[in-house]
Enzyme design. Structure first.
Site, mmCIF file in Angstrom:
data_model
loop_
_atom_site.group_PDB
_atom_site.id
_atom_site.type_symbol
_atom_site.label_atom_id
_atom_site.label_comp_id
_atom_site.label_asym_id
_atom_site.label_seq_id
_atom_site.Cartn_x
_atom_site.Cartn_y
_atom_site.Cartn_z
ATOM 1 N N GLU A 124 -2.462 -2.692 12.556
ATOM 2 C CA GLU A 124 -1.469 -2.103 13.455
ATOM 3 C C GLU A 124 -1.905 -2.295 14.905
ATOM 4 O O GLU A 124 -3.081 -2.267 15.213
ATOM 5 C CB GLU A 124 -1.392 -0.607 13.151
ATOM 6 C CG GLU A 124 -0.262 0.081 13.881
ATOM 7 C CD GLU A 124 -0.184 1.563 13.526
ATOM 8 O OE1 GLU A 124 -1.171 2.106 12.998
ATOM 9 O OE2 GLU A 124 0.853 2.161 13.760
ATOM 10 N N ARG A 172 3.972 0.560 2.526
ATOM 11 C CA ARG A 172 4.191 -0.583 3.405
ATOM 12 C C ARG A 172 3.900 -1.825 2.582
ATOM 13 O O ARG A 172 2.777 -2.043 2.132
ATOM 14 C CB ARG A 172 3.267 -0.552 4.634
ATOM 15 C CG ARG A 172 3.694 -1.522 5.715
ATOM 16 C CD ARG A 172 2.912 -1.303 7.014
ATOM 17 N NE ARG A 172 1.656 -2.005 6.975
ATOM 18 C CZ ARG A 172 1.533 -3.290 7.325
ATOM 19 N NH1 ARG A 172 2.583 -3.995 7.687
ATOM 20 N NH2 ARG A 172 0.345 -3.881 7.291
ATOM 21 N N CYS A 225 0.598 11.390 9.219
ATOM 22 C CA CYS A 225 1.539 10.934 10.249
ATOM 23 C C CYS A 225 2.963 11.042 9.697
ATOM 24 O O CYS A 225 3.233 10.539 8.602
ATOM 25 C CB CYS A 225 1.244 9.496 10.648
ATOM 26 S SG CYS A 225 2.405 8.883 11.894
ATOM 27 N N ARG A 231 4.253 -7.330 12.814
ATOM 28 C CA ARG A 231 2.931 -6.948 13.325
ATOM 29 C C ARG A 231 2.060 -8.201 13.426
ATOM 30 O O ARG A 231 2.346 -9.225 12.811
ATOM 31 C CB ARG A 231 2.214 -5.977 12.358
ATOM 32 C CG ARG A 231 2.780 -4.600 12.248
ATOM 33 C CD ARG A 231 1.869 -3.680 11.401
ATOM 34 N NE ARG A 231 2.489 -2.362 11.201
ATOM 35 C CZ ARG A 231 1.857 -1.331 10.642
ATOM 36 N NH1 ARG A 231 0.607 -1.446 10.210
ATOM 37 N NH2 ARG A 231 2.465 -0.162 10.484
ATOM 38 N N ARG A 245 -5.443 5.527 0.419
ATOM 39 C CA ARG A 245 -4.523 4.408 0.647
ATOM 40 C C ARG A 245 -4.745 3.495 -0.542
ATOM 41 O O ARG A 245 -5.826 2.896 -0.668
ATOM 42 C CB ARG A 245 -4.821 3.701 1.976
ATOM 43 C CG ARG A 245 -4.347 4.458 3.222
ATOM 44 C CD ARG A 245 -2.832 4.472 3.334
ATOM 45 N NE ARG A 245 -2.335 5.275 4.442
ATOM 46 C CZ ARG A 245 -2.050 4.799 5.650
ATOM 47 N NH1 ARG A 245 -2.290 3.531 5.922
ATOM 48 N NH2 ARG A 245 -1.554 5.583 6.596
ATOM 49 N N GLU A 301 -6.731 7.263 7.327
ATOM 50 C CA GLU A 301 -5.662 8.090 7.910
ATOM 51 C C GLU A 301 -5.111 9.060 6.872
ATOM 52 O O GLU A 301 -4.726 10.186 7.188
ATOM 53 C CB GLU A 301 -4.543 7.185 8.427
ATOM 54 C CG GLU A 301 -3.455 7.950 9.115
ATOM 55 C CD GLU A 301 -2.430 7.061 9.778
ATOM 56 O OE1 GLU A 301 -2.807 5.958 10.231
ATOM 57 O OE2 GLU A 301 -1.270 7.455 9.831
ATOM 58 N N THR A 336 5.437 9.331 10.206
ATOM 59 C CA THR A 336 6.092 8.031 9.964
ATOM 60 C C THR A 336 5.895 7.563 8.528
ATOM 61 O O THR A 336 6.631 6.716 8.059
ATOM 62 C CB THR A 336 5.528 6.937 10.889
ATOM 63 O OG1 THR A 336 4.122 6.782 10.605
ATOM 64 C CG2 THR A 336 5.731 7.283 12.345
ATOM 65 N N ARG A 372 0.847 -1.187 0.000
ATOM 66 C CA ARG A 372 0.000 0.000 0.000
ATOM 67 C C ARG A 372 0.881 1.234 0.000
ATOM 68 O O ARG A 372 1.987 1.204 0.532
ATOM 69 C CB ARG A 372 -0.975 0.049 1.163
ATOM 70 C CG ARG A 372 -0.372 0.135 2.573
ATOM 71 C CD ARG A 372 0.015 1.493 3.051
ATOM 72 N NE ARG A 372 0.210 1.476 4.492
ATOM 73 C CZ ARG A 372 0.952 2.360 5.184
ATOM 74 N NH1 ARG A 372 1.627 3.324 4.554
ATOM 75 N NH2 ARG A 372 1.058 2.279 6.491
HETATM 76 P P1 ADP Z 1 -1.688 -0.383 6.884
HETATM 77 O O1 ADP Z 1 -1.213 0.776 7.666
HETATM 78 O O2 ADP Z 1 -0.708 -0.824 5.862
HETATM 79 O O3 ADP Z 1 -3.084 -0.243 6.365
HETATM 80 P P2 ADP Z 1 -2.546 -2.229 8.939
HETATM 81 O O4 ADP Z 1 -1.600 -3.032 9.780
HETATM 82 O O5 ADP Z 1 -3.461 -1.258 9.593
HETATM 83 O O6 ADP Z 1 -1.668 -1.631 7.830
HETATM 84 O O7 ADP Z 1 -3.437 -3.301 8.092
HETATM 85 C C1 ADP Z 1 -4.584 -2.863 7.421
HETATM 86 C C2 ADP Z 1 -5.341 -4.086 6.955
HETATM 87 O O8 ADP Z 1 -4.559 -4.739 5.926
HETATM 88 C C3 ADP Z 1 -5.517 -5.127 8.067
HETATM 89 O O9 ADP Z 1 -6.797 -5.725 7.902
HETATM 90 C C4 ADP Z 1 -4.463 -6.156 7.763
HETATM 91 O O10 ADP Z 1 -4.866 -7.439 8.200
HETATM 92 C C5 ADP Z 1 -4.411 -6.110 6.261
HETATM 93 N N1 ADP Z 1 -3.128 -6.575 5.748
HETATM 94 C C6 ADP Z 1 -1.918 -5.982 5.899
HETATM 95 N N2 ADP Z 1 -0.970 -6.715 5.286
HETATM 96 C C7 ADP Z 1 -1.597 -7.790 4.705
HETATM 97 C C8 ADP Z 1 -1.164 -8.913 3.937
HETATM 98 N N3 ADP Z 1 0.119 -9.080 3.585
HETATM 99 N N4 ADP Z 1 -2.100 -9.806 3.539
HETATM 100 C C9 ADP Z 1 -3.397 -9.644 3.852
HETATM 101 N N5 ADP Z 1 -3.879 -8.596 4.575
HETATM 102 C C10 ADP Z 1 -2.984 -7.692 5.000
HETATM 103 N N1 DAR Z 2 -0.065 5.490 17.057
HETATM 104 C C1 DAR Z 2 0.634 6.717 16.663
HETATM 105 C C2 DAR Z 2 1.072 6.622 15.196
HETATM 106 C C3 DAR Z 2 2.134 5.603 14.937
HETATM 107 C C4 DAR Z 2 2.361 5.333 13.466
HETATM 108 N N2 DAR Z 2 1.194 4.614 12.891
HETATM 109 C C5 DAR Z 2 0.336 5.196 12.054
HETATM 110 N N3 DAR Z 2 0.561 6.353 11.540
HETATM 111 N N4 DAR Z 2 -0.778 4.547 11.761
HETATM 112 C C6 DAR Z 2 1.852 6.904 17.577
HETATM 113 O O1 DAR Z 2 2.364 8.025 17.615
HETATM 114 O O2 DAR Z 2 2.245 5.943 18.201
#
Ligand code: ADP
Ligand code: DAR
Length: 377
Positions: free
Chosen positions: A335, A301, A292, A330, A250, A246, A294, A146
């Site tokens: 997250e 990612r 953010c 993770r 995305r 966010e 980061t 993404r």
């Molecule tokens: P991001 O910030 O990249 O959106 P998150 O950790 O919040 O990451 O994940 C968002 C959604 O994407 C979650 O439902 C997660 O399970 C899904 N996801 C992330 N990576 C994968 C992957 N490699 N395969 C399937 N689903 C994924």
């Molecule tokens: N939870 C916030 C953001 C951390 C980075 N993750 C994002 N942007 N989704 C923190 O300051 O810990």
């Protein structure tokens, strides 16, 4: 509060009036941070590390060109003292208006100095990732890449008005109607009006974002939820775009299995096309601009969901490999989630100062090393 009478002393006197505000979950709004925020001992956020009294005095009453205040930029980390970072930008201009603070955050988190440049490269053809062997590929449940993007003419999510958020949604939805490649064509589904069962299943199946967490709530990203939010996806759900989570977009490519090239190629084509019909917030120092800090730079990612049950029992070794290859471990439900069955979400940790291609390479190299370690256990 002793200080000498020299010019410096006067400056110190002005900067340190001794007044502080105790921070924590009791704070209701940004204006409640009246004085220099006093963080509890042990606070680890980059906000607490870099917000000096000097910087507080310099920025406490400043606003960016959209009226987003410095107090709003740091409120999430003042309310949520367990934040890792603790701050969000309200616009591209926030990074300029509040530069004395954000420059320190960017340099610490990304190791990206004030004069460093960011160069993008999303050419999947330049990836040096030979396909995983069938044995290794069998460990990889799914692959997802993404990028986050925001429209250049609007503030970022934390400062969007209700009307602006709807304008952004409508502009993005119009742009998503212009795809020529068959595998990118799809339909937009507004979150408002989506039945709970559909929403729950899309989240459980890893396609849809969860409702904003307390960190996003505190920076203003959840205002008027779910209005102006939604998800676009093709029939196969291998290409998706989250709207106004966010970030304003995305752009997501994902599929079952381990075909990293196919996933990156699809994402690259989609992002390149959208950028021909709309302008993303971007500059040569910070790359693509995100709410953010980061995610600045590529906001990319690249992750796999991978079964590593033996490494799961050797977390010290697991984390050591992650650190060596600049990858993040993770849980598989987003997250801040935990892994429940030895399946982990492994992704590149870096975002800024390296190209998108390089970051996909980071993830690939880290996953290869983890697979070797798993097989050796
Ligand atoms: P991001 O910030 O990249 O959106 P998150 O950790 O919040 O990451 O994940 C968002 C959604 O994407 C979650 O439902 C997660 O399970 C899904 N996801 C992330 N990576 C994968 C992957 N490699 N395969 C399937 N689903 C994924
Ligand atoms: N939870 C916030 C953001 C951390 C980075 N993750 C994002 N942007 N989704 C923190 O300051 O810990």
């Amino acid at each position: 509060m002793g200080c000498n009478a020299s010019k410096d002393g006067q400056e110190t006197l002005k900067v340190d009036d001794g007044k502080t505000t105790a921070v924590g979950s009791h704070l209701a709004k940004a204006q409640d941070v009246e004085n220099f925020p006093e963080f509890p001992a042990g606070t680890k956020s980059l906000l607490s590390k870099h917000l000096s009294k000097q910087i507080w005095h310099q920025l406490k009453d400043k606003k960016d060109k959209f009226g987003f205040t410095f107090r709003e930029a740091i409120f999430s980390g003042c309310k949520n003292t367990d934040s890792g970072i603790g701050c969000y930008a309200g616009s591209h201009d926030s990074y300029k208006t509040f530069a004395p603070f954000f420059d320190k955050i960017v340099e610490d988190y990304h190791k990206h100095g004030k004069d460093a440049k960011h160069v993008s490269n999303m050419k999947a053809s330049e990836l040096k990732c030979p396909p995983f062997s069938p044995e290794d590929a069998a460990m990889i449940v799914s692959t997802r890449i993404r990028v986050g993007r925001n429209l250049a003419e609007y503030p970022l999510g934390p400062a969007l008005t209700k009307e602006q958020r709807l304008e952004v949604m409508n502009k993005v939805v119009e742009a998503l109607k212009t795809f020529k490649d068959e595998d990118l064509k799809g339909t937009f589904y507004p979150l408002q009006g989506m039945d709970k069962e559909t929403q729950t299943k899309l989240i459980a199946d890893h396609f849809l974002f969860k409702e904003g967490d307390r960190f996003l709530e505190a920076c203003g990203l959840n205002r008027e939820w779910p209005e102006g939010r939604g998800i676009f996806h093709n029939d196969a759900k291998t290409f998706l775009v989250w709207v106004n989570e966010e970030d304003q977009l995305r752009i997501i490519s994902m599929q079952q299995g381990a075909d990293l090239h196919a996933v990156f190629d699809r994402l690259s084509r989609a992002a390149a096309h959208i950028e021909t019909v709309t302008k993303f917030a971007h500059d040569s120092h910070l790359g693509y601009i995100t709410s953010c800090p980061t995610n600045l730079g590529t906001a990319l990612r690249a992750s796999v969901h991978i079964k590593l049950p033996k490494l799961a029992k050797n977390m010290e070794q697991f984390q050591a490999i992650a650190d060596k290859f600049n990858v993040q471990i993770r849980g598989i439900h987003g997250e801040h989630s935990e892994s429940d069955d030895g399946t982990f979400d492994i992704s590149n940790k870096r975002r800024l100062g390296r190209s998108e291609k390089d970051l996909v390479q980071d993830m690939y190299d880290g996953v290869k090393a983890m697979i070797e370690a798993e097989k050796a256990l």
